[in-house]
Design a protein around this motif. Structure first.
Motif, PDB file in Angstrom:
ATOM      1  N   ILE A  46       0.908  -1.070  -0.150  1.00 59.87           N
ATOM      2  CA  ILE A  46       0.020  -0.119   0.047  1.00 59.87           C
ATOM      3  C   ILE A  46       0.804   1.237  -0.089  1.00 59.87           C
ATOM      4  CG2 ILE A  46      -2.146  -1.053   0.937  1.00 59.87           C
ATOM      5  CD1 ILE A  46      -1.458   0.081   3.642  1.00 59.87           C
ATOM      6  N   GLN A  47       2.150   1.086   0.486  1.00 55.29           N
ATOM      7  CA  GLN A  47       2.976   2.429   0.466  1.00 55.29           C
ATOM      8  C   GLN A  47       3.312   2.783  -0.962  1.00 55.29           C
ATOM      9  OE1 GLN A  47       3.672   4.291   3.007  1.00 55.29           O
ATOM     10  NE2 GLN A  47       2.195   2.839   4.298  1.00 55.29           N
ATOM     11  N   GLU A  48       3.516   1.572  -1.805  1.00 55.54           N
ATOM     12  CA  GLU A  48       3.701   1.843  -3.133  1.00 55.54           C
ATOM     13  C   GLU A  48       3.014   2.190  -4.199  1.00 55.54           C
ATOM     14  OE1 GLU A  48       4.851  -2.191  -3.936  1.00 55.54           O
ATOM     15  OE2 GLU A  48       6.437  -2.056  -3.153  1.00 55.54           O
ATOM     16  N   ILE A  49       1.581   2.149  -3.782  1.00 61.21           N
ATOM     17  CA  ILE A  49       0.261   2.872  -4.589  1.00 61.21           C
ATOM     18  C   ILE A  49      -0.426   4.160  -3.780  1.00 61.21           C
ATOM     19  CG2 ILE A  49      -0.172   0.712  -5.718  1.00 61.21           C
ATOM     20  CD1 ILE A  49      -2.277   0.015  -3.786  1.00 61.21           C
ATOM     21  N   VAL A  54      -7.629   5.273  -8.549  1.00 60.59           N
ATOM     22  CA  VAL A  54      -8.298   3.954  -8.709  1.00 60.59           C
ATOM     23  C   VAL A  54      -9.730   4.146  -9.319  1.00 60.59           C
ATOM     24  CG1 VAL A  54      -9.167   2.009  -7.267  1.00 60.59           C
ATOM     25  CG2 VAL A  54      -7.325   3.246  -6.473  1.00 60.59           C
ATOM     26  N   ILE A  55     -10.082   3.243 -10.286  1.00 60.99           N
ATOM     27  CA  ILE A  55     -11.385   3.022 -10.690  1.00 60.99           C
ATOM     28  C   ILE A  55     -12.211   2.112  -9.910  1.00 60.99           C
ATOM     29  CG2 ILE A  55     -12.958   2.761 -12.876  1.00 60.99           C
ATOM     30  CD1 ILE A  55     -10.314   3.493 -14.616  1.00 60.99           C
ATOM     31  N   LYS A  56     -13.152   2.569  -8.876  1.00 60.56           N
ATOM     32  CA  LYS A  56     -13.778   1.425  -8.081  1.00 60.56           C
ATOM     33  C   LYS A  56     -15.259   1.155  -8.628  1.00 60.56           C
ATOM     34  CE  LYS A  56     -14.455   1.288  -3.277  1.00 60.56           C
ATOM     35  NZ  LYS A  56     -14.340   1.995  -1.999  1.00 60.56           N
ATOM     36  N   ASP A  57     -15.443   0.305  -8.646  1.00 59.49           N
ATOM     37  CA  ASP A  57     -16.865  -0.382  -9.031  1.00 59.49           C
ATOM     38  C   ASP A  57     -17.369  -0.834  -7.605  1.00 59.49           C
ATOM     39  OD1 ASP A  57     -17.025   0.232 -11.736  1.00 59.49           O
ATOM     40  OD2 ASP A  57     -15.670  -1.511 -12.156  1.00 59.49           O
ATOM     41  N   ASP A  75      -5.874   5.698   3.365  1.00 61.61           N
ATOM     42  CA  ASP A  75      -7.205   5.208   2.592  1.00 61.61           C
ATOM     43  C   ASP A  75      -6.803   3.469   2.410  1.00 61.61           C
ATOM     44  OD1 ASP A  75      -8.592   7.833   2.983  1.00 61.61           O
ATOM     45  OD2 ASP A  75      -7.515   8.113   1.198  1.00 61.61           O
ATOM     46  N   TRP A  76      -6.061   3.278   1.859  1.00 65.73           N
ATOM     47  CA  TRP A  76      -5.635   1.797   1.356  1.00 65.73           C
ATOM     48  C   TRP A  76      -5.657   1.052   2.719  1.00 65.73           C
ATOM     49  CZ3 TRP A  76      -6.556   0.343  -3.175  1.00 65.73           C
ATOM     50  CH2 TRP A  76      -6.144   1.068  -4.045  1.00 65.73           C
ATOM     51  N   GLU A  77      -5.117   1.430   3.981  1.00 64.15           N
ATOM     52  CA  GLU A  77      -5.466   0.623   5.057  1.00 64.15           C
ATOM     53  C   GLU A  77      -6.673   0.208   5.173  1.00 64.15           C
ATOM     54  OE1 GLU A  77      -3.418   2.447   8.369  1.00 64.15           O
ATOM     55  OE2 GLU A  77      -1.465   2.514   7.400  1.00 64.15           O
ATOM     56  N   ASP A  78      -7.626   1.236   5.298  1.00 60.72           N
ATOM     57  CA  ASP A  78      -9.037   1.110   5.367  1.00 60.72           C
ATOM     58  C   ASP A  78      -9.664   0.163   4.264  1.00 60.72           C
ATOM     59  OD1 ASP A  78      -8.764   2.708   7.595  1.00 60.72           O
ATOM     60  OD2 ASP A  78      -9.673   4.518   6.457  1.00 60.72           O
ATOM     61  N   GLU A  79      -9.332   0.391   2.959  1.00 59.09           N
ATOM     62  CA  GLU A  79      -9.913  -0.564   2.308  1.00 59.09           C
ATOM     63  C   GLU A  79      -9.403  -1.841   1.948  1.00 59.09           C
ATOM     64  OE1 GLU A  79     -11.948  -0.462  -1.824  1.00 59.09           O
ATOM     65  OE2 GLU A  79     -11.924   0.770  -0.038  1.00 59.09           O
ATOM     66  N   PHE A  80      -8.079  -1.978   2.545  1.00 58.10           N
ATOM     67  CA  PHE A  80      -7.508  -3.594   2.695  1.00 58.10           C
ATOM     68  C   PHE A  80      -7.604  -4.138   3.957  1.00 58.10           C
ATOM     69  CE2 PHE A  80      -4.824  -3.046  -1.496  1.00 58.10           C
ATOM     70  CZ  PHE A  80      -6.025  -3.376  -1.985  1.00 58.10           C
ATOM     71  N   SER A  81      -8.298  -3.326   4.958  1.00 58.91           N
ATOM     72  CA  SER A  81      -8.332  -3.904   6.581  1.00 58.91           C
ATOM     73  C   SER A  81      -8.929  -5.544   6.399  1.00 58.91           C
ATOM     74  CB  SER A  81      -9.242  -2.923   7.346  1.00 58.91           C
ATOM     75  OG  SER A  81     -10.712  -2.932   6.861  1.00 58.91           O
ATOM     76  N   LYS A 181     -20.214  -6.316  -3.629  1.00 57.40           N
ATOM     77  CA  LYS A 181     -19.098  -6.520  -4.297  1.00 57.40           C
ATOM     78  C   LYS A 181     -18.429  -5.376  -4.587  1.00 57.40           C
ATOM     79  CE  LYS A 181     -17.206  -8.789  -8.423  1.00 57.40           C
ATOM     80  NZ  LYS A 181     -17.593  -9.514  -9.701  1.00 57.40           N
ATOM     81  N   ILE A 182     -16.861  -5.296  -4.300  1.00 57.52           N
ATOM     82  CA  ILE A 182     -16.195  -4.020  -4.623  1.00 57.52           C
ATOM     83  C   ILE A 182     -14.979  -4.413  -5.322  1.00 57.52           C
ATOM     84  CG2 ILE A 182     -14.642  -2.261  -3.797  1.00 57.52           C
ATOM     85  CD1 ILE A 182     -16.225  -2.291  -1.098  1.00 57.52           C
ATOM     86  N   GLU A 183     -14.867  -3.656  -6.477  1.00 55.55           N
ATOM     87  CA  GLU A 183     -13.584  -4.072  -7.362  1.00 55.55           C
ATOM     88  C   GLU A 183     -13.064  -2.646  -7.886  1.00 55.55           C
ATOM     89  OE1 GLU A 183     -13.137  -6.693 -11.577  1.00 55.55           O
ATOM     90  OE2 GLU A 183     -14.930  -6.487 -10.696  1.00 55.55           O
ATOM     91  N   GLY A 184     -11.781  -2.803  -7.428  1.00 54.69           N
ATOM     92  CA  GLY A 184     -11.039  -1.710  -7.808  1.00 54.69           C
ATOM     93  C   GLY A 184      -9.804  -1.970  -8.833  1.00 54.69           C
ATOM     94  N   LYS A 185      -9.465  -1.239  -9.750  1.00 51.11           N
ATOM     95  CA  LYS A 185      -8.555  -1.064 -10.767  1.00 51.11           C
ATOM     96  C   LYS A 185      -7.731   0.075 -10.733  1.00 51.11           C
ATOM     97  CE  LYS A 185      -7.514  -1.950 -15.801  1.00 51.11           C
ATOM     98  NZ  LYS A 185      -5.893  -2.261 -15.456  1.00 51.11           N
ATOM     99  N   ILE A 186      -6.255  -0.189 -10.305  1.00 50.34           N
ATOM    100  CA  ILE A 186      -5.461   0.847  -9.997  1.00 50.34           C
ATOM    101  C   ILE A 186      -4.576   1.226 -11.542  1.00 50.34           C
ATOM    102  CG2 ILE A 186      -3.099   1.442  -9.048  1.00 50.34           C
ATOM    103  CD1 ILE A 186      -4.250  -0.636  -6.687  1.00 50.34           C
ATOM    104  N   ILE A 187      -4.925   2.636 -11.443  1.00 46.00           N
ATOM    105  CA  ILE A 187      -4.315   3.238 -12.847  1.00 46.00           C
ATOM    106  C   ILE A 187      -2.699   3.723 -12.295  1.00 46.00           C
ATOM    107  CG2 ILE A 187      -4.474   5.088 -14.549  1.00 46.00           C
ATOM    108  CD1 ILE A 187      -6.926   3.094 -14.285  1.00 46.00           C
ATOM    109  N   PRO A 188      -1.852   2.975 -12.873  1.00 46.48           N
ATOM    110  CA  PRO A 188      -0.301   3.250 -12.778  1.00 46.48           C
ATOM    111  C   PRO A 188      -0.161   4.919 -12.916  1.00 46.48           C
ATOM    112  CG  PRO A 188      -0.582   1.667 -14.184  1.00 46.48           C
ATOM    113  CD  PRO A 188      -1.914   2.083 -14.088  1.00 46.48           C
ATOM    114  N   LYS A 189       0.715   5.404 -12.111  1.00 46.22           N
ATOM    115  CA  LYS A 189       1.295   6.703 -12.334  1.00 46.22           C
ATOM    116  C   LYS A 189       2.040   6.896 -13.654  1.00 46.22           C
ATOM    117  CE  LYS A 189       1.526   8.166  -7.488  1.00 46.22           C
ATOM    118  NZ  LYS A 189       2.238   8.444  -6.442  1.00 46.22           N
ATOM    119  N   GLN A 190       1.801   7.832 -14.532  1.00 43.33           N
ATOM    120  CA  GLN A 190       2.610   7.933 -15.701  1.00 43.33           C
ATOM    121  C   GLN A 190       3.958   8.569 -15.357  1.00 43.33           C
ATOM    122  OE1 GLN A 190       1.462   6.523 -18.400  1.00 43.33           O
ATOM    123  NE2 GLN A 190      -0.484   6.152 -17.528  1.00 43.33           N
TER     124      GLN A 190
END
Length: 190
Positions: A46-49, A54-57, A75-81, A181-190
């Motif tokens: 989570i430190q790396e992202i 994030v596109i979150k459905d 926020d990632w800590e909460d999302e991945f708790s 159901k939660i699905e997230g797709k991470i958009i990498p930094k350019q």
């Protein structure tokens, strides 16, 4: 006489030091992960992202929403708790899971007589790197049942989290089943 007392005290001190240092080694070996270090894996990644888009459905009871968000590490800590809660590296669980390991997979499955909500953790590997992590958490009693499946997929080229899926089904006595159901797709930094 003084030499005998100081020698005895020195010997006692040295023996105590050796005894306690051995005890520290054995307790730290107990603290070493018996199973896959899911909590450490999540904390590292989570430190790396931190700060990525994030596109979150989200789908709750059939109602679907899509949002684009930027998550901080907190926020990632909460999302991945859910994944942190699925940590099975506790001394009370040392002999609760069957571990199967191959070149491309590591699986920890709760033994039939095991008492824990985490039913399994499966880690798949590609070229020696984690490619995905799957978990199942379930709780069932007379009034309530809940099953949660979580999956994290890694990007093979960047070794960063690529996407994740969390599905939960809950049933409370006399109430309708609740599905999410939660699905997230991470958009990498350019």
């Amino acid at each position: 006489m003084k030499h005998t007392k100081s020698f005895s005290f020195g010997t006692f001190f040295l023996a105590s030091f050796i005894l306690f240092s051995c005890a520290d080694e054995s307790s730290s070996s107990l603290e070493k992960s018996s199973y896959f270090d899911l909590k450490g894996f999540i904390e590292t990644h989570i430190q790396e992202i931190d700060g990525v888009e994030v596109i979150k459905d989200s789908e709750i009871q059939g109602d679907t929403k899509q949002a684009t968000v930027i998550y901080s590490a907190k926020d990632w800590e909460d999302e991945f708790s859910l994944f942190n809660e699925a940590d099975i590296n506790k001394s009370s669980l040392i002999q609760s899971y069957e571990t199967i390991s191959t070149d491309d997979m590591l699986s920890h499955k709760l033994l039939p007589n095991g008492r824990n909500k985490v039913k399994y953790i499966t880690v798949t590997y590609s070229d020696g790197q984690v490619s995905s992590v799957s978990i199942k958490i379930a709780d069932d009693n007379l009034f309530y049942s809940s099953t949660t499946l979580g999956e994290i997929y890694m990007n093979k080229s960047t070794n960063l989290i690529d996407r994740y899926v969390i599905e939960t089904s809950q049933k409370i006595w006399f109430l309708d089943r609740n599905e999410m159901k939660i699905e997230g797709k991470i958009i990498p930094k350019q």
